[in-house]
Each structure stands twice: as structure tokens, then as C-alpha cells.
Design a protein around this motif. Structure first.
Motif, PDB file in Angstrom:
ATOM      1  N   VAL A   1      -0.294 -13.122 -43.256  1.00  0.00           N
ATOM      2  CA  VAL A   1      -0.184 -14.425 -42.602  1.00  0.00           C
ATOM      3  C   VAL A   1      -1.104 -15.390 -43.335  1.00  0.00           C
ATOM      4  O   VAL A   1      -2.288 -15.112 -43.527  1.00  0.00           O
ATOM      5  N   ALA A   2      -0.524 -16.500 -43.763  1.00  0.00           N
ATOM      6  CA  ALA A   2      -1.270 -17.518 -44.513  1.00  0.00           C
ATOM      7  C   ALA A   2      -1.181 -18.851 -43.789  1.00  0.00           C
ATOM      8  O   ALA A   2      -0.313 -19.066 -42.935  1.00  0.00           O
ATOM      9  N   ASP A   3      -2.076 -19.732 -44.154  1.00  0.00           N
ATOM     10  CA  ASP A   3      -2.081 -21.107 -43.652  1.00  0.00           C
ATOM     11  C   ASP A   3      -1.566 -21.981 -44.792  1.00  0.00           C
ATOM     12  O   ASP A   3      -2.185 -22.064 -45.845  1.00  0.00           O
TER      13      ASP A   3
ATOM     14  N   ASP B   1      -0.808 -25.703 -45.554  1.00  0.00           N
ATOM     15  CA  ASP B   1      -1.006 -27.084 -45.107  1.00  0.00           C
ATOM     16  C   ASP B   1      -1.163 -27.186 -43.592  1.00  0.00           C
ATOM     17  O   ASP B   1      -0.594 -28.063 -42.942  1.00  0.00           O
ATOM     18  N   GLY B   2      -1.905 -26.247 -43.013  1.00  0.00           N
ATOM     19  CA  GLY B   2      -2.188 -26.286 -41.580  1.00  0.00           C
ATOM     20  C   GLY B   2      -1.176 -25.564 -40.707  1.00  0.00           C
ATOM     21  O   GLY B   2      -1.335 -25.521 -39.489  1.00  0.00           O
ATOM     22  N   ALA B   3      -0.138 -24.989 -41.280  1.00  0.00           N
ATOM     23  CA  ALA B   3       0.874 -24.259 -40.515  1.00  0.00           C
ATOM     24  C   ALA B   3       0.853 -22.784 -40.903  1.00  0.00           C
ATOM     25  O   ALA B   3       0.907 -22.457 -42.093  1.00  0.00           O
ATOM     26  N   LEU B   4       0.788 -21.903 -39.919  1.00  0.00           N
ATOM     27  CA  LEU B   4       0.821 -20.476 -40.214  1.00  0.00           C
ATOM     28  C   LEU B   4       2.197 -20.101 -40.756  1.00  0.00           C
ATOM     29  O   LEU B   4       3.220 -20.538 -40.239  1.00  0.00           O
TER      30      LEU B   4
ATOM     31  N   ASP C   1      -7.041 -16.885 -40.877  1.00  0.00           N
ATOM     32  CA  ASP C   1      -8.091 -16.134 -40.206  1.00  0.00           C
ATOM     33  C   ASP C   1      -7.444 -14.909 -39.543  1.00  0.00           C
ATOM     34  O   ASP C   1      -6.442 -15.061 -38.830  1.00  0.00           O
ATOM     35  N   PRO C   2      -7.964 -13.696 -39.791  1.00  0.00           N
ATOM     36  CA  PRO C   2      -7.336 -12.497 -39.237  1.00  0.00           C
ATOM     37  C   PRO C   2      -7.191 -12.525 -37.712  1.00  0.00           C
ATOM     38  O   PRO C   2      -6.164 -12.101 -37.182  1.00  0.00           O
ATOM     39  N   ALA C   3      -8.188 -13.026 -37.004  1.00  0.00           N
ATOM     40  CA  ALA C   3      -8.104 -13.074 -35.539  1.00  0.00           C
ATOM     41  C   ALA C   3      -6.979 -14.012 -35.092  1.00  0.00           C
ATOM     42  O   ALA C   3      -6.252 -13.717 -34.146  1.00  0.00           O
ATOM     43  N   LEU C   4      -6.820 -15.128 -35.788  1.00  0.00           N
ATOM     44  CA  LEU C   4      -5.744 -16.062 -35.468  1.00  0.00           C
ATOM     45  C   LEU C   4      -4.385 -15.433 -35.767  1.00  0.00           C
ATOM     46  O   LEU C   4      -3.435 -15.567 -34.984  1.00  0.00           O
TER      47      LEU C   4
END
Length: 167
Positions: A61-63, A65-68, A97-100
Motif C-alpha cells: 500500500v502506497a500513498d 499524491d495523498g491517496a492510498l 504508513d503500515p498502521a494506516l
């Protein structure tokens, strides 16, 4: 992992396997004893199943531009964040972030599946998947993989196919 419904508890399934069953997709479940000391969840899965690491895909899971955004790449390589950003129509990508990632998908790290997530996220599947009749991805729990056609995975996740992996 996401809270199991009564149906999931009775069937022993994960949200990923329940989603596959509901969609009527052909898949095979592979179970193995997870070793917490193994340095790589994906490589451990490939070794335990006796499957080439080119056919076992990890879910990251990546971010963007602010969107997962979910990236699905072979465990034999790495995620190219620039390529992911481009494929997702963004400019920048960084690992989430792994928790997110866990809260958003409903799965724990090392067991995040691209299927049956708590909240459906945009998904990009490395185009190398198309070279295989079947690929393996996490079934939503460490030590549990599902094998299915890349075409079915693409359809179920509404994934974009793009060259986002690198050796």
C-alpha cells in the motif's frame, strides 16, 4: 484482519476468499505454516508452496499524491514508486504508513490481500502478471495464499496493468 462475519467464521474464509467465492471465480487456496523469523513474507510463501517467486505477488500500500493506492508486484522484485505514481496518474508515491494500511484494508502487514479489503482502493498490478496462467497473492492472512488468473484478479480489483515492478 477485518472482523469476520458469521458466514466467514462458519466457512473459515477470509474476506478475500469470501469475495472470490461470491464472484464465482476459480481459485486455489494454499496454506503453509508461517515462520515469524523469515525475513520476507513473499519469499517465504514462494518457498513453502514450491512456486517460482515470479508467480507470487506481494500486495503493498502506497500513498500517491495523498491517496492510498494498492500495488501488486512479484516478490522476486521491488516496487518502482515512480512507475506506480505514473500508472496511478500522480506525481509522487511513497510507501504508506503500515498502521494506516492495516486500518484501511482490514488486514495485517504480511497478510494484506488485494481482494476483500475493508475499503476498496485503486489498484495497480504489475504487467508481468499477464505472462502467467495463474499467480498467487495473499488470501488475507500470513501463511495463506490464493492462486487465480491475473485476468480475474484484474477484473475483481478494477486494477490497472502497468510496469511497476523492477528486479
Amino acid at each position: 484482519m477485518a472482523k469476520k462475519s458469521k458466514k466467514q467464521q462458519q466457512s473459515g474464509g477470509t474476506p478475500a476468499t469470501v469475495a472470490l467465492t461470491a464472484a464465482g471465480v476459480r481459485f486455489t487456496v494454499h496454506s503453509y505454516e508461517h515462520d515469524p523469523s523469515h525475513p520476507s513474507y513473499g519469499e517465504e510463501a514462494a518457498e513453502a508452496m514450491g512456486v517460482s517467486p515470479d508467480r507470487v505477488f506481494k500486495t503493498l500500500v502506497a500513498d500517491v499524491d495523498g491517496a492510498l493506492t494498492v500495488a501488486v508486484v512479484p516478490v522476486a522484485g521491488q516496487l518502482d514508486l515512480k512507475a506506480l505514481a505514473a500508472a496511478a496518474g500522480g506525481k509522487r508515491a511513497a510507501m504508506a504508513d503500515p498502521a494506516l494500511a492495516e486500518r484501511t484494508t482490514g488486514y495485517v502487514r504480511g497478510g494484506i490481500s488485494p481482494l476483500g479489503q475493508r475499503r476498496k482502493l485503486p489498484t495497480v498490478l504489475d504487467d508481468s502478471a499477464a505472462r502467467h496462467e495463474t499467480i498467487c497473492v495473499s488470501a488475507g492472512r500470513r501463511g495463506l495464499e490464493v492462486e487465480l488468473s491475473p485476468t480475474d484478479l484484474t477484473a475483481l480489483t478494477s486494477a490497472t496493468l502497468a510496469p511497476i515492478g523492477r528486479p
